[in-house]
Scaffold this active site. Structure first.
Site, PDB file in Angstrom:
ATOM      1  CB  ILE A   1     -42.908 -33.443   6.190  1.00 39.52           C
ATOM      2  CG1 ILE A   1     -43.524 -33.946   7.517  1.00 39.52           C
ATOM      3  CG2 ILE A   1     -42.990 -31.922   6.107  1.00 39.52           C
ATOM      4  CD1 ILE A   1     -42.766 -33.511   8.781  1.00 39.52           C
ATOM      5  CB  SER A   2     -48.022 -36.003   5.658  1.00 38.99           C
ATOM      6  OG  SER A   2     -47.654 -37.060   4.824  1.00 38.99           O
ATOM      7  CB  ALA A   3     -50.758 -31.408   5.993  1.00 39.72           C
TER       8      ALA A   3
END
Ligand code: SAH
Length: 215
Positions: free
Chosen positions: A49-51
């Site tokens: 999951i992207s930051a």
């Protein structure tokens, strides 16, 4: 988390702050993962999951193209977090479409969305997530005002440019080891302009087999 991203100037608009407050990231990260730490987190299947700051950056870049009633496409939708944010921004008259090639991730993203503030939009059909190869886009609901690609392509897939509406905007990481986040705009005369926003590091936009092999 949202306040911090606002103080750093990553979130500059009220609509982006509101949507990131409404869609709780804690529902989208795997159990035991700290949801609000500003770093990408593993979600299995060699994906992350992207930051939060990358989610915020992409929402901010696409804000003008996520007005109520517009169509948004999220390629490599993973956890479904951004797809849910897009759906909230385009609303019940709009369309938010996620495409992800790992069926298990599609399934868990739908479960997370069902627990989130975007659940009614999923139920009514304004939000949908599909298993598919995102390099082909999702023609069914094209053309799109906003396209987000959450995995890095070696070059921009033509199908995605074709499915972008005149006046539309796409945000896509491009490159292999060193990647640039590109902003692609299709003008009303259908000419295309591309600029580089920043340097990024995403998982590759690839085939399912290559991803699961980790190559
Ligand atoms: N925006 C997502 C990012 C997930 S990581 C999130 O924050 O949750 C990138 C995702 O792209 C992974 O889930 C990966 O499985 C997916 N992906 C990679 N190549 C793909 C392809 N060709 N088609 C569809 N999804 C792809």
């Amino acid at each position: 988390m949202v306040e911090q991203l606002q103080s750093y100037g990553v979130i500059r608009s009220k609509r982006v702050a509101e949507v990131m407050e409404k869609i709780d990231r804690a529902l989208f990260v795997p159990e035991g993962t700290p949801p609000y730490v500003d770093s990408p987190m593993p979600i299995g299947y060699n994906a992350t999951i992207s930051a939060p700051h990358m989610h915020a950056t992409c929402l901010q870049l696409l804000e003008e193209n996520l007005r109520p009633g517009m169509h948004a496409l999220d390629i490599g939708s993973g956890t479904g977090y951004l797809t849910a944010c897009f759906a909230m921004m385009v609303g019940p008259q709009g369309r938010a479409v996620g495409v992800e090639h790992i069926p298990e991730l599609v399934e868990s993203s739908v479960e997370s969305i069902r627990k989130s503030a975007a659940a009614p939009l999923l139920k009514e059909g304004a939000l949908s997530v599909h298993v598919g190869d995102g390099r082909l886009g999702w023609p069914e609901f094209a053309p799109y005002d906003a396209i987000h690609v959450g995995a890095a392509a070696s070059e921009i897939p033509k199908a995605l440019i074709d499915q972008l509406k005149p006046g539309g905007r796409m945000v896509i990481p491009v490159g292999n080891i060193f990647q640039d986040l590109k902003v692609v705009e299709k003008k009303m005369d259908c000419s295309v302009s591309i600029r580089t926003e920043t340097s990024v590091r995403y998982v590759p936009l690839t085939s399912r087999d290559a991803q699961l092999r980790g190559s």
